[in-house]
Design an enzyme around this catalytic site. Structure first.
Site, PDB file in Angstrom:
ATOM      1  CB  THR A   1      -0.640  25.580  -3.588  1.00 46.99           C
ATOM      2  OG1 THR A   1      -1.232  25.676  -4.880  1.00 46.99           O
ATOM      3  CG2 THR A   1      -0.852  26.887  -2.834  1.00 46.99           C
TER       4      THR A   1
ATOM      5  CG  PHE B   1      -1.830   1.230   1.215  1.00 43.47           C
ATOM      6  CD1 PHE B   1      -3.082   1.154   0.631  1.00 43.47           C
ATOM      7  CD2 PHE B   1      -1.443   2.441   1.774  1.00 43.47           C
ATOM      8  CE1 PHE B   1      -3.925   2.253   0.585  1.00 43.47           C
ATOM      9  CE2 PHE B   1      -2.267   3.560   1.733  1.00 43.47           C
ATOM     10  CZ  PHE B   1      -3.510   3.457   1.138  1.00 43.47           C
TER      11      PHE B   1
ATOM     12  CG  ASP C   1       5.629   3.991   1.689  1.00 45.63           C
ATOM     13  OD1 ASP C   1       5.616   4.731   2.694  1.00 45.63           O
ATOM     14  OD2 ASP C   1       4.599   3.752   1.020  1.00 45.63           O
TER      15      ASP C   1
ATOM     16  CE  LYS D   1      -0.417   5.995   7.705  1.00 48.21           C
ATOM     17  NZ  LYS D   1      -1.807   6.360   7.983  1.00 48.21           N
TER      18      LYS D   1
END
Length: 498
Positions: free
Chosen positions: A380, A216, A325, A356
Site C-alpha cells: 500500500t 540479522f 544489507d 534506520k
C-alpha cells in the site's frame, strides 16, 4: 522569528539561546555543536533505571502489550542532541541511538522546523499509496534526494517502510531476476501461472538465498530464514531450507593475526562455494547471497575487504546476485556513507538495502532487478514521503556541518580509548573493532557484558549489547570527541568498580 522551547530542567532555570533561535532550559548545558544546546554531562537522578515513573508506565502498558523488551520510557520533548531523557529526569549520553537509527541526535532544530511548512505538513497528513497515487513532487524527490546518495553504479530504487520489508522484497526482486535469466523473453506458461497459486513448482520455484551464521536481516518470514543471531527471533517459526555459511571470526589485534585471519577468510569462502554446489544438486539453486558489511546484531563481526572482493567473484562466477544489507551500516557512521565503499569492490553490488538512519526503507538496484510487470513488488504505502523530507534535511546537515569528517575524528578518539581500556582491564575487555564510530568491544563473558551495560546506564551512558559478549557503540553523527571522552571516563569508572 519563531522559537522552540525544550524544557530540559525545571523552568526556574535560565534559558540559553542557540544559533538557530532554539531555547533549551537548564543551567547544566553547553554548546557542543553549532545547531543546538544539550546537557554538559549525563544527569542521573534515580537509583535505578528504569525509575519509578518508567516502572509505572510499563505496568500500564503491560495490560495491553508485551513489555519485556522495554528498558525505560523516554521523554522526547526534553531529549536534546546526544542525550536521551527519561520520564524520571535522567539524561543519558546515548551511544545506542534507537539501535543506530538517529542520525542527528534528538530534537535537532533543522528537523523540528520541517513540518512548520504547510506543504510539508500536507505531505505528512495525506500519506499516499505511492505505488498508485504518488504526489506530484515524488519523482523530483527520489531523484534529488535518494538517487543523489545511491551506491555507485546503481540507478534504480524501490522504497519500502523498514529494514525487514526492504530485504524481503529485495529477495523477491532477486528471484524474479533469476527466473527471467532462465526464461528469457518467453512469457509465463499456463503451468507456471496455475502452479504458483498452490505454492508448487514451476510457478513457485525451489530457489534459495545464502546467508551467514550470525547474520540479522529481519523478522518477517523470508528475512527470518536468513537471520541467525539469536534463537529467540526464530524459535517456533517455520523457515526455508536455505544454505547458511560461516562468517569470518577474526582474532585481534588484526595486525598481529594477518595469516590466521586470511586462512579464516579462505575457509569461509570455500564453504560458500561448496554450499552453492550442494544446493544446486539439491535442486534448490542459490539465486542470491545476502551479507552485512559488519554483522551487527550478531556481534559486530567484521570481514576484510579481500573477503568481500572474493565473495563478489564467487557470485559473478556462479550467476548469483550479491545483496549487501546496509540497514544498520548505511548512513555515514562507518566513516563512509555506505560501509561497502571501504571494500573497493570491482563491481557495484547487485542490490543494497537500507533503512534506520535514512528514515525509510528500500533498496537500490539496477535495471535488471526491476520487474517488467506491475504489482510484482508492491504494497500500500511503498515508503513514506514525509520521511524523505526528513532525509533531505539530514543530508543537508551532514554536508554543511562536515559530519563525515566529524565521525572520523570522534571515532578515532573512541576507538583508541577502548583499546587503552583493553590494556588497562585485559581480564574484562578484548577485541575492539569497527570503523568510524560504528564500534564494538568484547567482554570476558555474557554476564560481565550485561553487568557493564546496565552499570553504564546508571552512570549516564546508554549503550547496547550484541552477539553473546559484545558491547556496541552506535552514536549519532553529531557525536564529538568531547562526548567520546565522557563515555570513556564513565566506562573506566564502571570497569574499576568490577
Amino acid at each position: 522569528m519563531s522559537y522552540i522551547l525544550v524544557n530540559v530542567l525545571p523552568k526556574a532555570h535560565a534559558y540559553v539561546k542557540t544559533k538557530y533561535s532554539t531555547y533549551v532550559s537548564g543551567i547544566n548545558c553547553m554548546k557542543t555543536y553549532s545547531t543546538y544546546w544539550e546537557p554538559k554531562e549525563p544527569i542521573v537522578r534515580t537509583k535505578t533505571i528504569p525509575g519509578p515513573k518508567s516502572t509505572e508506565l510499563k505496568s500500564q502498558l503491560s495490560t495491553v502489550q508485551s513489555t519485556g523488551t522495554i528498558q525505560f520510557f523516554a521523554d522526547y520533548e526534553k531529549s536534546a542532541g546526544n542525550y536521551i531523557f527519561d520520564v524520571d529526569g535522567n539524561a543519558l549520553l546515548d551511544v545506542y541511538t534507537q539501535i543506530s537509527s538517529v542520525p542527528l541526535g534528538y530534537n535537532h532544530p533543522k528537523l523540528l522546523n520541517i513540518f512548520k511548512d504547510e506543504s510539508n505538513l500536507k505531505t505528512m497528513i495525506n500519506r499516499p499509496a505511492l505505488g498508485v497515487f504518488p504526489g506530484k513532487e515524488w519523482p523530483e524527490k527520489l531523484n534529488s534526494i535518494l538517487m543523489n546518495i545511491a551506491p555507485k553504479g546503481l540507478n534504480k530504487i524501490t522504497t519500502m517502510m523498514c529494514g525487514s520489508c526492504s530485504n524481503e522484497n529485495a529477495f523477491k526482486s532477486i528471484f524474479i531476476w533469476y527466473q527471467n535469466k532462465t526464461r528469457g523473453d518467453a512469457g509465463f506458461t499456463t503451468e507456471e501461472i496455475d502452479s504458483c497459486m498452490i505454492n508448487m513448482a514451476p510457478g513457485a520455484p525451489k530457489l534459495s538465498i545464502l546467508s551467514f551464521k550470525g547474520a540479522f536481516h529481519g523478522r518477517t518470514l523470508g528475512a527470518l530464514s536468513t537471520t541467525h543471531s539469536k534463537y529467540i527471533h526464530k524459535i517456533d517459526v517455520p523457515s526455508f531450507d536455505w544454505p547458511i555459511a560461516s562468517f569470518p571470526q577474526y582474532k585481534y589485534p588484526l595486525d598481529e593475526n594477518v595469516a590466521e585471519n586470511r586462512r579464516e577468510d579462505e575457509k569461509c569462502l570455500s564453504e560458500v562455494q561448496s554450499l552453492i554446489d550442494a544446493y544446486k544438486k539439491k535442486d534448490k539453486p542459490v539465486a542470491g547471497i545476502i551479507v552485512e558489511p559488519i554483522q551487527s546484531e550478531g556481534g559486530d563481526n567484521e570481514a576484510s575487504p579481500e573477503f568481500f572482493q572474493a565473495l563478489q567473484k564467487i557470485c559473478k562466477t556462479n550467476g548469483v546476485a550479491l545483496l549487501i544489507d546496509e540497514v544498520q551500516t548505511g548512513g555515514g557512521s562507518t566513516g563512509k556513507f555506505w560501509c561497502h565503499e571501504h571494500f573497493d569492490l570491482e563491481y557495484p553490488p547487485d542490490v543494497v538495502t537500507f533503512s534506520k538512519k535514512l528514515q525509510l526503507g528500500g533498496y537500490f538496484h539496477n535495471n535488471d532487478f526491476a520487474p517488467k510487470e506491475p504489482y510484482r513488488i508492491f504494497n500500500t504505502w511503498m515508503g513514506d514521503p514525509s520521511k524523505i523530507l526528513l532525509l533531505e534535511e539530514i543530508l543537508k546537515v551532514i554536508k554543511d556541518e562536515h559530519l563525515m569528517t566529524n565521525v572520523e575524528a570522534a571515532g578515532k578518539v573512541l576507538k583508541q580509548g577502548l583499546l587503552n581500556l583493553e590494556k588497562e582491564f585485559p581480564q574484562l575487555l578484548n577485541s575492539t573493532r569497527g570503523r568510524g564510530t560504528f564500534l564494538a568491544v568484547n567482554c570476558s563473558n555474557s554476564k560481565v557484558r550485561d553487568s557493564i551495560v546496565s552499570t553504564l546506564r546508571l552512570n549516564g551512558v546508554q549503550t547496547g549489547g550484541c552477539g553473546e559478549i559484545s558491547i556496541r557503540f552506535r552514536p549519532a553523527l553529531i557525536f564529538k570527541e568531547a562526548h567520546a571522552n565522557i563515555v570513556l571516563d564513565r566506562f573506566r569508572k564502571v570497569l574499576r568498580s568490577m
